[in-house]
Design an enzyme around this catalytic site. Structure first.
Site, PDB file in Angstrom:
ATOM      1  N   GLU A  47       0.824  -1.217   0.000  1.00  0.00           N
ATOM      2  CA  GLU A  47       0.000   0.000   0.000  1.00  0.00           C
ATOM      3  C   GLU A  47       0.859   1.268   0.000  1.00  0.00           C
ATOM      4  OE1 GLU A  47      -3.580   1.948   2.742  1.00  0.00           O
ATOM      5  OE2 GLU A  47      -2.186   0.503   3.624  1.00  0.00           O
ATOM      6  N   LYS A 120     -10.436   2.619  -1.409  1.00  0.00           N
ATOM      7  CA  LYS A 120     -10.535   2.036  -0.069  1.00  0.00           C
ATOM      8  C   LYS A 120     -11.833   2.442   0.623  1.00  0.00           C
ATOM      9  CE  LYS A 120      -7.567   1.583   4.047  1.00  0.00           C
ATOM     10  NZ  LYS A 120      -6.205   1.912   4.542  1.00  0.00           N
ATOM     11  N   CYS A 157      -5.712  -2.676   2.950  1.00  0.00           N
ATOM     12  CA  CYS A 157      -5.326  -2.561   4.358  1.00  0.00           C
ATOM     13  C   CYS A 157      -6.504  -2.718   5.318  1.00  0.00           C
ATOM     14  CB  CYS A 157      -4.554  -1.271   4.576  1.00  0.00           C
ATOM     15  SG  CYS A 157      -3.552  -1.284   6.090  1.00  0.00           S
TER      16      CYS A 157
END
Length: 300
Positions: A47, A120, A157
């Site tokens: 990431e 995200k 994540c």
């Protein structure tokens, strides 16, 4: 004549980042080439690999690190690399979209085609991980991408801690799940070490959905200056590849640069997934409580 099974080799990269974009992108390219030499078809980079994990601190100047999706120089470079090597590369980056900002990943197919974007969805906010200051919640929803080698799901994540995200991608036909990551020590609690918990959660996603899973994390100590002194995180690596029953197939440590690879027979896994019955026996009519925040049942 028996049909050939679909074999795919996946890779997870792991390296320490500097705060220089060109250095980090060069490192990523070097390791992508190393993974290709090991036979990898789909290669995951960690990431926000272009620089330090800047979200340790709330600093307006860090918004200058964001760039628009279209024409993004690192994405273009990875498109050229993917086409040259014939590999699929999910590319994590800090996206600027007019006045919005996202933690995003572009999926580059093996011919260099950009297959689209995932933003995200779950944005953390805590000491050392102050992402809500920088990122809007993603608006793409959980998606799958049909690449040359497999249909893949990619999330980022903090998304990896939510079983709903993994299941949403699996229900859309994801054959492998990928999670680029930046996680390490907790600045407010030296005694908290989440690495084993982190791994086990995702191993559970792999086993529950009967799909392989790839997680790539950075390593190294990064220090960001704040108005209250320095914030420091030691990223613990532990990148890994899990098989479709949740077993660890390949794993890295907490300090070394790594290129992990593993091969999977997608047709064999598909048969196991269908035979295990977890999709056959689902009861979506009973899951409406998952659409609430407080656990109340909306069905009267």
């Amino acid at each position: 004549m028996a049909e050939k099974n679909r074999l795919v080799t996946v890779a997870a990269l792991q390296f320490a980042c500097t705060d220089d974009v060109s250095t980090n992108v060069a490192t990523a390219e070097r390791l992508v080439r190393a993974a290709h030499q090991k036979g990898a078809n789909i290669i995951l980079i960690q990431e926000l690999f272009e620089g330090y994990y800047f979200c340790q601190a709330q600093k307006e100047e860090f918004f200058h690190r964001a760039k628009p999706y279209l024409g993004h120089p690192t994405i273009v470079r990875m498109q050229n690399l993917a086409k040259e090597l014939g590999v699929v590369i999910p590319v994590s980056f800090f996206e600027e979209a007019n006045n919005a900002h996202y933690n995003s990943v572009a999926i580059i197919d093996a011919d260099g085609t950009d297959l689209g974007l995932y933003r995200k969805s779950h944005i953390p906010d805590g000491p050392g991980y102050q992402e809500k200051f920088y990122f809007n919640p993603g608006d793409t929803g959980f998606k799958v991408f049909q690449t040359k080698y497999a249909k893949i799901g990619v999330a980022i994540c903090w998304d990896q801690w939510f079983p709903e995200a993994a299941r949403a991608m699996a229900l859309q036909g994801a054959e492998v799940l990928f999670y680029p990551t930046a996680i390490g020590s907790e600045p407010q609690d030296d005694g908290l070490d989440s690495r084993d918990h982190w791994r086990r959660v995702m191993q559970g996603h792999a086993g529950a959905n009967v799909v392989p899973l790839v997680a790539s994390n950075r390593i190294g100590k990064e220090i960001i200056e704040t108005e209250h002194g320095n914030s420091e995180i030691t990223f613990y690596g532990y990148s890994f590849i899990a098989g479709p029953t949740g077993e660890l197939v390949a794993a890295a440590g907490d300090k070394e640069e790594a290129v992990l690879v593993a091969q999977f027979d997608l047709d064999k896994i598909k048969s196991k997934r269908h035979g295990w019955g977890v999709y056959r026996d689902r009861r979506p009519d009973l899951y409406k409580v998952l659409l609430t925040l407080d656990g109340s049942n909306p069905v009267k």
